[in-house]
Design an enzyme around this catalytic site. Structure first.
Site, short mmCIF file in Angstrom:
data_model
loop_
_atom_site.label_atom_id
_atom_site.label_comp_id
_atom_site.label_asym_id
_atom_site.label_seq_id
_atom_site.Cartn_x
_atom_site.Cartn_y
_atom_site.Cartn_z
N ASN A 10 -9.56 -2.16 1.76
CA ASN A 10 -8.65 -2.84 2.70
C ASN A 10 -9.02 -2.32 4.15
O ASN A 10 -9.23 -1.22 4.65
CB ASN A 10 -7.28 -2.09 2.62
CG ASN A 10 -6.22 -2.45 4.00
OD1 ASN A 10 -6.54 -3.53 4.72
ND2 ASN A 10 -5.21 -1.79 3.70
N LYS A 12 -8.13 -2.89 7.03
CA LYS A 12 -6.84 -2.77 8.27
C LYS A 12 -7.56 -3.50 9.44
O LYS A 12 -8.54 -4.46 9.42
CB LYS A 12 -6.70 -1.35 8.50
CG LYS A 12 -6.21 -0.55 7.21
CD LYS A 12 -5.82 0.73 7.10
CE LYS A 12 -5.50 1.15 5.84
NZ LYS A 12 -4.67 2.35 5.77
N HIS A 98 2.08 -3.82 2.15
CA HIS A 98 1.15 -2.67 2.63
C HIS A 98 2.24 -1.92 3.33
O HIS A 98 2.76 -2.08 4.20
CB HIS A 98 -0.22 -3.02 3.37
CG HIS A 98 -0.75 -1.62 3.44
ND1 HIS A 98 -0.71 -0.44 4.55
CD2 HIS A 98 -1.95 -1.15 2.84
CE1 HIS A 98 -1.37 0.44 4.35
NE2 HIS A 98 -2.44 0.14 3.41
N GLU A 100 1.82 0.16 5.89
CA GLU A 100 1.84 -0.18 7.34
C GLU A 100 2.27 -1.41 7.75
O GLU A 100 3.25 -1.20 8.97
CB GLU A 100 0.18 -0.25 7.96
CG GLU A 100 -0.28 1.11 7.84
CD GLU A 100 -1.57 1.27 7.32
OE1 GLU A 100 -2.55 0.30 7.45
OE2 GLU A 100 -2.33 2.40 7.03
N GLU A 170 0.85 2.97 -3.91
CA GLU A 170 0.15 3.92 -2.84
C GLU A 170 1.37 4.84 -1.89
O GLU A 170 2.23 4.18 -1.18
CB GLU A 170 -0.10 2.77 -1.52
CG GLU A 170 -1.39 1.79 -2.09
CD GLU A 170 -2.25 1.58 -0.79
OE1 GLU A 170 -3.30 2.01 -0.93
OE2 GLU A 170 -1.56 0.98 0.24
N GLY A 176 -4.23 7.38 4.60
CA GLY A 176 -5.05 7.98 5.73
C GLY A 176 -4.89 9.37 6.13
O GLY A 176 -5.01 9.72 7.20
N SER A 216 -6.15 7.82 0.24
CA SER A 216 -7.05 8.64 0.55
C SER A 216 -7.97 8.91 -0.56
O SER A 216 -8.28 10.02 -1.05
CB SER A 216 -6.33 10.04 0.69
OG SER A 216 -5.92 10.37 2.16
P1 PGA Z 1 -6.70 5.18 2.83
O1 PGA Z 1 -6.09 3.98 3.11
O2 PGA Z 1 -7.79 4.93 1.50
O3 PGA Z 1 -7.53 5.35 4.17
O4 PGA Z 1 -5.92 6.45 2.75
C1 PGA Z 1 -5.42 3.33 1.94
C2 PGA Z 1 -4.61 2.02 2.04
O5 PGA Z 1 -4.09 2.04 3.18
O6 PGA Z 1 -4.85 1.04 1.18
#
Ligand code: PGA
Length: 253
Positions: A10, A12, A98, A100, A170, A176, A216
Site C-alpha cells: 500500500n 499511500k 484503511h 487512515e 491491521e 507506521g 509495521s
Molecule cells: P506500515 O503500513 O507497513 O507502514 O505500518 C501498513 C498499512 O498501512 O497498510
C-alpha cells in the site's frame, strides 16, 4: 486446497508517476513475478489514483489496486473517483476501510459497506481493512471492534461475492509505528475473523478467504506472520515502497 499467500504493498500518498513506473521496471528486471509464482504468492501494489493507469500498463502481471473509491457511480462528489472510472483503466481491485481513511476521511464501516457493495457488483476484488485503535486494544476491545467492522462492512454481501473479498487485520497502533503486533496476536485475531466468516458464510467460504496481517511488516518479521495458520499474507506500507525491500519481503515469505 491450500490457500495462496498474498503480499500487497500500500503506497499511500507516495511515489510520483515516474517513481511508480521505475518500481514496475525493477519488479520486471528482478523477475519478482517469477519468484512469486514459484512460491505460490499473489503480488500486488496499491498506488495513488494518478499513477494507477501507468502502473497497470507497466505492472507486468502485478495485481494493481486503488486505495479507495466512491460508492456512487457518478455525481457531485468533488475529488472522488468512481468504480466505473477505475474499471475503464483496467483496475479491478480496491482497498477499502484503511484506518487512515477511517481516521481522516470518516470512512465508517457503513460507508465501507456501500463501497464494497458497489465494487463487488462491478466484479472487483476488495481488500477490506479492519482493526482496533490503541485505546481499544488496551481496553481489551479488539474482537468487539473487529466483529462490528466485519458485520457492518460485509452487510448484504452475498455468499457468491464473499469470494471476491480479502480481509486485512491491521491494528491501528501498529501502522507506521514500528510497533508490530506479535505473531500470536495476529494469529488470534485472524483466526477469530475466519470464525466470523464461517458463521456468516459457512465452512467452505471461511476456509477459502484470504486474511492478511498489516502494521509495521518488514522483511525481517514477515516470515513469522506467514507461519501462522490463519495469516495468509501481509498488507505492507513503508516496506513496500522500495523495490529492493519489496523483493526481500517476497523472498522471506
Ligand atoms: P506500515 O503500513 O507497513 O507502514 O505500518 C501498513 C498499512 O498501512 O497498510
Amino acid at each position: 486446497m491450500a490457500r495462496k499467500k498474498f503480499l500487497m504493498g500500500n503506497w499511500k500518498m507516495n511515489h510520483t508517476i515516474a517513481e511508480a513506473i521505475r518500481f514496475c521496471e525493477d519488479v520486471k528486471n528482478d523477475s519478482l513475478l517469477k519468484i512469486a509464482r514459484s512460491k505460490g504468492v499473489l503480488l500486488g501494489v496499491a498506488p495513488s489514483f494518478l499513477s494507477l493507469q501507468q502502473v497497470k500498463r507497466h505492472a507486468h502481471g502485478l495485481i494493481v489496486a486503488s486505495q479507495d473509491c466512491h460508492y456512487e457511480d457518478h455525481g457531485a462528489y468533488t475529488s472522488s473517483v468512481s468504480v466505473p472510472m477505475l474499471n475503464e483503466i483496467g483496475i479491478n481491485w480496491s482497498i477499502i476501510g484503511h484506518s487512515e481513511r477511517r481516521t481522516y476521511d470518516n470512512d465508517t464501516s457503513f460507508v465501507c459497506n456501500r463501497k464494497i457493495k458497489t465494487l463487488v457488483k462491478n466484479g472487483f476484488h476488495v481488500v477490506y481493512c479492519v482493526g482496533e485503535t490503541l485505546k481499544e486494544y488496551e481496553e481489551g476491545l479488539t474482537k468487539d471492534i473487529v466483529k462490528e467492522q466485519i458485520l457492518v462492512g460485509l452487510m448484504n454481501v452475498s455468499k457468491e461475492d464473499i469470494s471476491k473479498i480479502v480481509i486485512a487485520y491491521e491494528p491501528v497502533w501498529s501502522i507506521g509505528t514500528g510497533k508490530n503486533a506479535s505473531s500470536e496476536i495476529a494469529e488470534d485475531v485472524c483466526s477469530y475473523i475466519r470464525s466470523l466468516i464461517e458463521k456468516l458464510y459457512g465452512k467452505v467460504a471461511a476456509s477459502k478467504i484470504l486474511i492478511l496481517y498489516g502494521g509495521s511488516v518488514k522483511p525481517n518479521n514477515i516470515h513469522e506472520y506467514l507461519l501462522q495458520e490463519n495469516v495468509d499474507g501481509a498488507l505492507v506500507g513503508g516496506a513496500s515502497l522500495k523495490s529492493e525491500s519489496f523483493k526481500e519481503l517476497l523472498e522471506n515469505i
